[in-house]
Design a protein around this motif. Structure first.
Motif, PDB file in Angstrom:
ATOM      1  N   SER A  46       0.246  52.722 -17.735  1.00 39.44           N
ATOM      2  CA  SER A  46      -0.196  52.053 -16.518  1.00 39.44           C
ATOM      3  C   SER A  46       0.867  51.110 -15.995  1.00 39.44           C
ATOM      4  O   SER A  46       1.571  50.461 -16.751  1.00 39.44           O
TER       5      SER A  46
ATOM      6  N   MET B 164       0.466  48.424 -14.964  1.00 44.85           N
ATOM      7  CA  MET B 164       0.153  47.046 -15.323  1.00 44.85           C
ATOM      8  C   MET B 164       0.794  46.641 -16.654  1.00 44.85           C
ATOM      9  O   MET B 164       0.835  45.487 -17.013  1.00 44.85           O
TER      10      MET B 164
ATOM     11  N   GLY C 160      -8.517  49.625 -14.087  1.00 48.13           N
ATOM     12  CA  GLY C 160      -7.472  48.624 -14.251  1.00 48.13           C
ATOM     13  C   GLY C 160      -7.269  48.299 -15.727  1.00 48.13           C
ATOM     14  O   GLY C 160      -8.129  48.550 -16.562  1.00 48.13           O
TER      15      GLY C 160
ATOM     16  N   GLN D 212      -0.279  54.356 -11.974  1.00 45.17           N
ATOM     17  CA  GLN D 212      -1.659  53.926 -12.207  1.00 45.17           C
ATOM     18  C   GLN D 212      -2.623  55.032 -11.815  1.00 45.17           C
ATOM     19  O   GLN D 212      -2.272  55.894 -11.014  1.00 45.17           O
ATOM     20  N   GLU D 213      -3.801  54.973 -12.381  1.00 47.11           N
ATOM     21  CA  GLU D 213      -4.750  56.069 -12.154  1.00 47.11           C
ATOM     22  C   GLU D 213      -6.090  55.568 -11.626  1.00 47.11           C
ATOM     23  O   GLU D 213      -6.560  54.499 -11.995  1.00 47.11           O
ATOM     24  N   LYS D 214      -6.685  56.372 -10.764  1.00 49.96           N
ATOM     25  CA  LYS D 214      -8.029  56.098 -10.263  1.00 49.96           C
ATOM     26  C   LYS D 214      -8.745  57.457 -10.165  1.00 49.96           C
ATOM     27  O   LYS D 214      -8.100  58.454  -9.857  1.00 49.96           O
TER      28      LYS D 214
END
Ligand SMILES: Nc1ncnc2c1ncn2[C@@H]1O[C@H](COP(=O)(O)OP(=O)(O)O)[C@@H](O)[C@H]1O
Ligand SMILES: O=P(O)(O)OC[C@H]1O[C@@](CO)(OP(=O)(O)O)[C@@H](O)[C@@H]1O
Length: 756
Positions: free
Chosen positions: A209, A211, A247, A748-750
């Motif tokens: 990620s 993040m 997140g 990032q993934e959603k």
């Protein structure tokens, strides 16, 4: 299609010279999309198109192109016209699909398309039937100029994957920019505007990620692992927390604990001056012709990396000297990696069997970012790769909160401490290689010759070193990077005052700049201003071999432009319903509903993304899933076709178990490597997807990939940094969109679930 000789005396219409020039510079092809509305079948008469050039039958009605029914009364045909076409005259006609008569040609003059522009008024198609009855149908004619290089960019991808579709009547590349009348009343209308409503949690394994600071995911000192202080690279990073919305946050407490650990002093100091002379330097830019350097993609776009290869540059060659000692030694992931890489590794000089990519550059130049990305790519391709971050070693040995003084070139204690940890990390890396590791990525500033000499000395006879220097001259990007560093780096995790952290980091940078010596020695790749959006350059010196070649190719194509990549399986197919694998079946009713919902979703999600494109496989179930999406070019890739299940194609898993129990058992035992008789394995699929990954990296606009279970598992694993052995078991549900957001902090993934 060339100079389409027209029978129409007025057809010598030309646009202005300026417009022609612009079009030529665009280098694009013309995607012509024709639609006929409200045509209900009249006997067996089907709407066709014929015209002045061979593609549309050269005015021979027996060679006219048949339109295809898109919905009950809407007929469609799309085709591609090369950029150098002059004029295209054409007409609609009604004709039985497989008979030449009767043939009813529309009334009125030829329709004329000149350099992408339709001449004359838009008019309906009028047909005079038997008994003089006249039928009128509304038609839409649209020509869009789209660069084919944006569609199927690398010559390699083009040659290997951009094959004609096996699906009759469906063009390989099409664009339908006119929303279907009444589309808003279809099932898609049921999808509410609020896309967030459809968000579902992503699996908690998305380790890469954006993040997470990439350095935290790198290797830990062996001495600590052996002493039981730390576990391994995965375990030694920060504790991650995953939230419902996908997140991720980092538990700083864990970082702190890790930082407090002190190890007994296992460090050795290495020095040396084994300098390797520079052989040849090549600079790559897009200005050279594509065919002048096979295997390297040339980007024609503005703001993309430039790639030029000088005449003196070394070609990427294979060194196939036979080494009897290692004839039988297979690389760890044998079968996953390309044959050329295997040959290099088995047959090349001993030290070339292990490759060290040694990063060089000032702080905040994207070294760790690039190292992490390269590690992910090479691992996905099946190369045993590890990322060693000297910063992590430093933090573990000397604590995370060293001030800028620690990094002064004239601070002997600081210099010694830094060289010490670098030597420890290099030692660990070489030890790992001697146990069979293939590619080590050594991530530190390595900004002085003396340090690099030390590393080269340590590597002598053990591994081949390639320096990878990242240079950035764009002050705005450096500024952004510094700010990201203060937020992300564990060095400033304990600094509550952003401004104080910022000032300290600036001082640290000054200290490095004073003593910085750009790479001029050995084999190297220099990435210069590759993310500035103004072009950029890759310079290579003394680079040869399969793997170094792939690495250069990969780096040339990567960039930081934020954009989403949407991955989805096709809507449920008729074979899915019956539990049959493979095949080329159409969609079930539920699958068709998904196709509509997906179109609606894409329309909303990519509303302001005019340059986006839709990629499908060449199989009907993906093409049909994409069929309701309007306004974006659609490209079929053979590489996106589902895993080829060979002799098992069309069977259910139950039938395979019953009729071929050994095959069933073998697949169960090793799903990754199992190859269907006369079909493919997951490893085969990964290999053929490599050009797709390169192309996804290269694209700056959003891409929607509509493909299949096995293929999407493999693609997803690349972005999510999932290990090879997990790939065949990754959950890849139907009717769900995985959005991968590529950006300056990573991936990032959603997820959106449109239907149950
Ligand atoms: N080639 C590059 N040039 C400049 N900046 C880059 C490059 N690649 C990535 N970046 C950006 O630099 C930021 C900081 O990168 P990082 O890898 O932590 O720097 P370093 O390891 O050089 O200190 C990344 O978050 C990314 O947005
Ligand atoms: O490797 P496994 O788990 O069998 O998954 C791949 C299979 O998925 C299927 C569905 O079972 O793909 P698809 O989504 O294209 O329909 C099969 O066609 C294919 O063989």
């Amino acid at each position: 299609m060339g100079n389409g000789a027209s029978r129409n005396p007025d057809s010598s219409f030309h646009g202005s010279a300026e417009r022609d020039e612009n079009l030529d510079q665009a280098g694009g092809q013309l995607y012509v999309s024709l639609k006929m509305m409200n045509y209900k079948l009249n006997g067996d008469l089907i709407p066709h198109v014929y015209g002045s050039v061979p593609l549309v039958g050269s005015w021979d009605s027996s060679k006219a192109l048949s339109m295809e029914r898109e919905s009950t009364s809407m007929w469609e045909l799309s085709f591609v016209v090369p950029p150098n076409h002059e004029t295209l005259d054409f007409k609609f006609l009604l004709r039985p699909k497989y008979n030449h008569v009767p043939c009813i040609v529309e009334e009125g003059p030829n329709r004329l398309l000149t350099r992408g522009t339709l001449q004359g008024d838009a008019r309906s198609a009028l047909f005079r039937l038997n008994g003089n009855e006249v039928r009128e149908y509304q038609v839409f004619i649209k020509a869009d100029r789209v660069s084919p290089f944006d569609l199927a960019a690398s010559w390699r991808a083009y040659q290997e994957n951009f094959q004609p579709s096996t699906v009759r009547g469906i063009p390989d590349v099409s664009i339908n920019s006119v929303p279907e009348p009444g589309a808003e009343n279809g099932p898609s209308a049921s999808l509410e505007l609020d896309l967030e409503h459809y968000v579902v949690p992503a699996p908690a394994t998305f380790s890469n990620s954006g993040m997470v600071y990439a350095a935290n995911m790198t290797e830990s000192p062996r001495s600590m692992i052996h002493a039981g202080v730390l576990s391994n690279s995965e375990g030694s990073g920060n504790v991650l927390q995953f939230y419902k919305d996908g997140g991720i946050s980092i538990d700083r407490t864990a970082t702190k604990k890790e930082m407090e650990v002190m190890v007994p002093d296992p460090f050795k100091f290495y020095s040396g001056s084994g300098m390797v002379g520079s052989k040849s330097v090549g600079t790559f830019s897009s200005l050279q012709k594509q065919d002048s350097h096979r295997g390297l993609f040339v980007d024609r776009g503005v703001g993309s990396p430039r790639l030029v290869k000088s005449a003196s540059a070394m070609p990427f060659t294979f060194d196939l000297k036979l080494d009897p000692e290692t004839k039988n030694a297979m690389p760890a992931a044998a079968g996953a990696v390309a044959a050329a890489a295997v040959a290099d590794q088995m047959l090349g000089p001993k030290e070339d069997r292990h490759l060290a990519i040694v990063l060089v550059g000032l702080p905040a130049r994207g070294k760790t970012f690039t190292a992490a990305k390269l590690t992910r790519y090479l691992r996905w391709l099946g190369h045993d790769t590890k990322h060693f971050n000297v910063g992590k070693y430093r933090r573990l040995k000397h604590g995370a909160n060293q001030s800028a003084d620690f990094f002064r070139g004239d601070n002997p204690e600081g210099m010694e401490a830094r060289n010490e940890v670098a030597a420890l990390a290099m030692d660990d890396m070489i030890a790992w290689m001697q146990e069979g590791g293939q590619v080590g990525i050594f991530d530190a500033t390595n900004s002085m010759k003396e340090r690099r000499n030390m590393l080269m000395k340590m590597a002598e006879g053990k591994c081949k070193i390639i320096f990878l220097e990242t240079i950035c001259n764009d002050e705005r990007i450096i500024e952004r990077n510094i700010r990201l560093k203060i937020q992300q780096s564990p060095d400033y995790a304990e600094e509550p005052d952003f401004e104080a952290g910022y000032q300290d980091f600036k001082k640290r940078l000054d200290n490095y700049e004073k003593v910085y010596e750009p790479v001029e020695e050995g084999s190297y790749i220099k990435m210069i201003d590759m993310v500035s959006g103004q072009g950029g350059q890759i310079q290579v010196n003394n680079i040869s071999g399969y793997l170094p070649g792939r690495i250069v190719f990969f780096l040339v194509n990567t960039h930081l432009t934020p954009r989403p990549i949407l991955l989805t399986r096709h809507g449920e197919s008729r074979y899915n319903v019956r539990g049959r694998i493979g095949g080329d079946s159409r969609l079930s009713d539920t699958g068709e509903v998904y196709a509509k919902k997906l179109a609606n979703f894409v329309e909303k999600r990519l509303k302001n993304e005019r340059a986006a494109s839709i990629w499908t496989s060449t199989l009907q179930r993906t093409i049909l899933t994409a069929s309701s999406i309007v306004g974006f070019p659609k490209i079929q890739w053979r590489a996106l076709d589902e895993i080829n299940s060979g002799v098992c194609d069309g069977m259910t898993y139950e039938e395979i178990k019953r009729n071929m129990p050994e095959e069933y058992e073998s697949r169960n035992k090793d799903k990754l490597r199992y190859r269907y008789p006369r079909g493919e394995s997951y490893l085969d699929v990964i290999q053929r997807l490599e050009p797709v990954i390169i192309e996804l990296e290269r694209q700056r606009a959003p891409v929607v990939v509509i493909s299949h279970q096995a293929v999407l598992r493999a693609l997803y694993a690349y972005f999510a940094d999932r290990p090879l052995h997990e790939i065949p078991h990754i959950e890849m549900p139907l009717h769900t969109i995985i959005e991968i957001q590529m950006g300056v902090t990573g991936v990032q993934e959603k997820r959106y679930k449109l239907m149950d």
